[in-house]
Scaffold this active site. Sequence first.
Site, short mmCIF file in Angstrom:
data_model
loop_
_atom_site.label_atom_id
_atom_site.label_comp_id
_atom_site.label_asym_id
_atom_site.label_seq_id
_atom_site.Cartn_x
_atom_site.Cartn_y
_atom_site.Cartn_z
N ASN A 1 40.02 35.42 21.71
CA ASN A 1 40.53 35.75 22.99
C ASN A 1 42.08 36.23 22.83
O ASN A 1 42.90 35.55 22.17
CB ASN A 1 40.76 34.43 23.97
CG ASN A 1 41.35 34.69 25.21
OD1 ASN A 1 42.32 34.99 25.40
ND2 ASN A 1 40.38 34.58 26.15
N SER B 1 37.32 37.43 26.74
CA SER B 1 38.14 37.64 27.93
C SER B 1 38.07 36.35 29.01
O SER B 1 36.80 36.35 29.42
CB SER B 1 38.23 39.02 28.65
OG SER B 1 39.36 39.00 29.40
N GLU B 2 38.87 35.78 29.46
CA GLU B 2 38.73 34.73 30.30
C GLU B 2 38.05 35.07 31.59
O GLU B 2 37.71 34.10 32.41
CB GLU B 2 40.15 33.69 30.56
CG GLU B 2 41.28 34.30 31.13
CD GLU B 2 42.22 34.70 29.96
OE1 GLU B 2 41.67 35.25 29.06
OE2 GLU B 2 43.37 34.46 30.08
N ASN B 3 38.25 36.28 32.05
CA ASN B 3 37.75 36.42 33.26
C ASN B 3 36.39 36.99 33.17
O ASN B 3 35.74 37.49 34.05
CB ASN B 3 38.51 37.54 33.84
CG ASN B 3 38.99 38.93 32.89
OD1 ASN B 3 38.73 38.78 31.92
ND2 ASN B 3 38.79 40.23 33.55
N GLY B 4 35.72 36.66 32.09
CA GLY B 4 34.22 36.68 32.07
C GLY B 4 33.56 37.68 31.43
O GLY B 4 32.64 38.21 31.67
#
Lengths: 220, 220, 229, 229
Positions: free
Chosen positions: B25, B48-51
């Site tokens: 990440n 990426s933490e937004n998916g």
Amino acid sequence: MTSGLSRELIALRAARELRSGQYVNLGIGLPTLVSNFIPEEMGVVLHSENGALGFGRIADEGEMDIDLVNASSQPLTLKPGAAFFDSALAFGMIRGGHVNVSVLGAYQVSEKGDLANWMVTDRRVGSIGGSMDLVSGAGSVIVVMEHTTRSGEYRIVSECTYPLTGRRVVNTIITSLAVIDITPKGLLLREVAPSVTVEDVQAATGPRLLLAEDLREMEL
Amino acid sequence: MTSGLSRELIALRAARELRSGQYVNLGIGLPTLVSNFIPEEMGVVLHSENGALGFGRIADEGEMDIDLVNASSQPLTLKPGAAFFDSALAFGMIRGGHVNVSVLGAYQVSEKGDLANWMVTDRRVGSIGGSMDLVSGAGSVIVVMEHTTRSGEYRIVSECTYPLTGRRVVNTIITSLAVIDITPKGLLLREVAPSVTVEDVQAATGPRLLLAEDLREMEL
Amino acid sequence: MDKVVSSPEEAVADIVNGSTIMFGGFGVAGIPFTLIKALYEKGTKGITAITNSPGGRLEDFDLSVLFRKRQISEVIASYPVYSGKVNAFEELYLKGEVGLELVPQGTFAERIRAGGAGIPGFYTPTGVGTVAEEGKEKRTFGGKEHLLELALRADFALVKAHKADRMGNLTYRMTARNFNPLMATAADITIAEVDEIVEVGELDPESVVTPGIYVNRIIKGEKYDVGFE
Amino acid sequence: MDKVVSSPEEAVADIVNGSTIMFGGFGVAGIPFTLIKALYEKGTKGITAITNSPGGRLEDFDLSVLFRKRQISEVIASYPVYSGKVNAFEELYLKGEVGLELVPQGTFAERIRAGGAGIPGFYTPTGVGTVAEEGKEKRTFGGKEHLLELALRADFALVKAHKADRMGNLTYRMTARNFNPLMATAADITIAEVDEIVEVGELDPESVVTPGIYVNRIIKGEKYDVGFE
């Protein structure tokens, strides 16, 4: 005394209890039969806890697919607008209050609405499955069952003697003899099956029944 | 004293820290630059933490799509084998320990590995974003940053003075001047930037540095 | 069963003052611009907004417009401010006109999922030893401290999806998915703004991300050519 | 990055005696038959099996084969026995040769999801007032009692998917999805048996259900024409 409605007619009467726009889960056993009596135009969407929404009747011989089954492992048919998902989302729908109606089988229902449907004590082991989640999360719980056991013992009782699925969770009981609501005052007899009398129903029921003001014979 | 590596070279050096097969990440800011320095054949998969999983470099002008962005809202390119998912699954990957490496920016890192990267105290409000989840869940945490602030204040300190992102969470610091590991004994200087001396690094660092046995100049 | 409503105004007609509303979106992607505009025109006040970010990257279209009109009084968010620029939220926050509950993003996502899934609380390792632990119960699992976090729910969720069929099944597009499928599960009324409405049966049942059980109303969104900053 | 292994034997080679293993599947759908057979041939003993049902509907292919060979010593399940038929599990259970932790199905699913998502425990209303509450901490949220339930994790997860690309991205087929995507997240090593292996780039990124980050090994499953009972 009459033996009352067949399993198919119990399922048919249960289907009549559903309303347009509802999302409905059908439990294992008798409840899965209900899917055969929901008219297309009714706009009821069926939910299965193994991860499907929007299925139709049980599949015929030629259309079976081992990957498309209901919670009883019976082969399903799909309707337009169906969706598949995993078991966590399936139970998120249930626990989160999104499923409007749960139709479940039962061994016993108490007059307070306690349900026992997962284990007969003398077997020493039972399957909880999704029933505890359904009674805890669904908007309302309809039980469908034979009114008594084969040997004539009460299934509608003052206190359940089998292990509970949930306490004070059942709203309506639809049996081979009657439609009964669980109310704060007790068991309210709403309908009797054709050629069944109020006395027949009371004789086959443990606790005392209250009679609805508009008590009538079932239309089937 | 030299100002050390550019932001691009810090990102390049950080990319060298990654290993084949890792899921990585990249945090907001300098870390997103790292995506431009990961060779295709390396087999590193970016998260990426937004998916999104499996994206490539930042998109050029002609290939931008508002629906395909990284956590900094920069336009992304996709690589074969990508997958999209919601934010709960994105953070399930992080919190559940599935992301091997988190590369984060920082305001301050303490010699014990405490990280402060979400708020400068005098602004009175900051954005936590995904950083607290990343430091808590990722296999290892690499911080990339300028070695000191623009006005020359230490960023590598005995105790952070800004609000913390996590305690004892940083494994490695890659700066404009050096590569430093956080070890149980303290800050271990592993590499110095070209034309930077050990004395330069120590002068720009709050706590006392330990020198690695194989201390060397960075290869870039 | 047809959940399509004819206008954005009709879709938001029952959103009264003081409502708690979840707004989907992350940064620039997956924001329900059309529904935000309808809420702006309706003028609903005293909103508690549950949103990853209160806007600012696309300030003519995102939640910034509701802050400028003083429609939002409380915010629960993970990424309220951006570096290098003061958004409409921050201006009001610094004046004390808007409240903020700041939540780590993974905890924010999980609290919303929990709200939709009938889980009232859960334990997470995120935020231990930071300001995020303030006022929260701590408990040790496996030798490691965790925080008790509580579910989030809302009166309304305004979400942005890619396609909807008339029964409310939704698909999303790339990273515009983000919080939208979670929020769709966690409100009493979920209103979806979509790029395209298709007939029932046109969506692949394997690829539906939000099953229709979670969706109450659908509108076709206006086309916004927002571009990058 | 190529996670495809050449044989079922190789896929299960490091599953040692005493391992805790999650097995996907619900009733007849989504069961990893090929991996179960490989485990049967390997003869691993002392297995703790985490599975919705310990088999019986397809007893020549499902977990029944491992019970008959006395390979499983503990079971965590929601639907251990069927009406009208005694499965291999029940025979051993009644003799005291296998242990059972019985879990409501939604709690079972949620505990596995929690295990994969780094959530050590959560509260649920399910099971209050029943045997499911025995030994569990109770806590009131919103005036209603809830039980504290703990995450489930395993050494290995054996899952059945429809397609896999070589990076481990998985899709499923209809109700064969069930517990498989959850279990894929909750084990140290996840092994997927699939109908078809495709090249990287052939799966639609929007339709991937299990992203490759969760998958360690892939094998192409044998074709089982099991039919209905």
